[in-house]
Design an enzyme around this catalytic site. Structure first.
Site, PDB file in Angstrom:
ATOM      1  N   HIS A   1       0.836  -1.204   0.000  1.00 35.94           N
ATOM      2  CA  HIS A   1       0.000   0.000   0.000  1.00 35.94           C
ATOM      3  C   HIS A   1       0.871   1.253   0.000  1.00 35.94           C
ATOM      4  CE1 HIS A   1      -3.103  -2.623   2.229  1.00 35.94           C
ATOM      5  NE2 HIS A   1      -3.634  -2.373   1.032  1.00 35.94           N
TER       6      HIS A   1
ATOM      7  N   ARG B   1      -1.866  -6.040  -8.235  1.00 31.41           N
ATOM      8  CA  ARG B   1      -0.767  -6.929  -7.880  1.00 31.41           C
ATOM      9  C   ARG B   1      -0.550  -8.000  -8.932  1.00 31.41           C
ATOM     10  NH1 ARG B   1      -3.280  -7.917  -2.128  1.00 31.41           N
ATOM     11  NH2 ARG B   1      -4.823  -8.592  -3.588  1.00 31.41           N
TER      12      ARG B   1
ATOM     13  N   LYS C   1     -16.367  -6.666   5.894  1.00 31.33           N
ATOM     14  CA  LYS C   1     -15.152  -7.459   5.751  1.00 31.33           C
ATOM     15  C   LYS C   1     -14.639  -7.967   7.097  1.00 31.33           C
ATOM     16  CE  LYS C   1     -12.802  -6.115   1.499  1.00 31.33           C
ATOM     17  NZ  LYS C   1     -11.552  -5.558   0.960  1.00 31.33           N
TER      18      LYS C   1
END
Length: 179
Positions: A19, A96, A43
């Protein structure tokens, strides 16, 4: 020329070196970056929103932002609403792997339909950070593995403290059940 304001949204539970790499690189293309920490209770985050905001703020303070102003703000609204509220015209997203692309591509398309004035800019993860995910960091840390290559020392300490608290809570719960 108008100020280029961007939003980098995420749960950041916890913030990782991946990040931070995206944040640092976003400062090369923006004048003002707002790191939007999503509340996203769905989440089941390990850390509260306030704790996640604090962790990101602490890690951002250690950056050299190329003259870009960086703010960290919590949000619990639709991302495009948050972007408009922040006067942002750019959403920053990190990729990614190819597996990230399909989801991010769909999300960018939906966001463009909601507000075509806000562009999504994808930054590929640096090769040394492509495999890092918050989920894996938490799993490795919870099982006692070394996470110091994936997060800052501050975040590693917070994770260790949280896992120790969770272990103490579980031990107390088991002892209560035995009584």
């Amino acid at each position: 020329m108008s100020e280029r304001i961007g939003v980098y949204p995420g749960t950041f539970d916890p913030v990782t070196n991946g990040h931070m790499d995206i944040i640092q690189r976003a400062t090369r293309v923006l004048d003002h970056l707002i790191v939007g920490v999503a509340r996203n209770a769905g989440k089941g985050p390990l850390f509260s929103t306030e704790e996640r905001v604090r962790m990101v703020e602490e890690d951002v303070a250690a950056l050299k932002p190329n003259g870009t102003r960086i703010e960290v703000k919590p949000f619990d609204s639709l991302l495009m609403r948050f972007a408009v509220d922040m006067n942002a015209s750019i959403i920053i997203r990190g990729l990614r792997a190819v597996s990230d692309f399909e989801y991010e591509f769909q999300m960018a398309g939906m966001n463009a339909r909601l507000n075509p004035k806000v562009e999504t800019v994808f930054l590929m993860a640096s090769d040394r950070h492509q495999f890092i995910s918050s989920r894996f960091v938490k799993e490795i840390g919870r099982l006692g593995g070394d996470i110091t290559h994936f997060v800052s020392p501050r975040v590693a300490d917070r994770l260790a403290t949280r896992f120790a608290q969770d272990e103490d809570d579980q031990t107390k719960h088991v002892q209560t059940l035995k009584v």
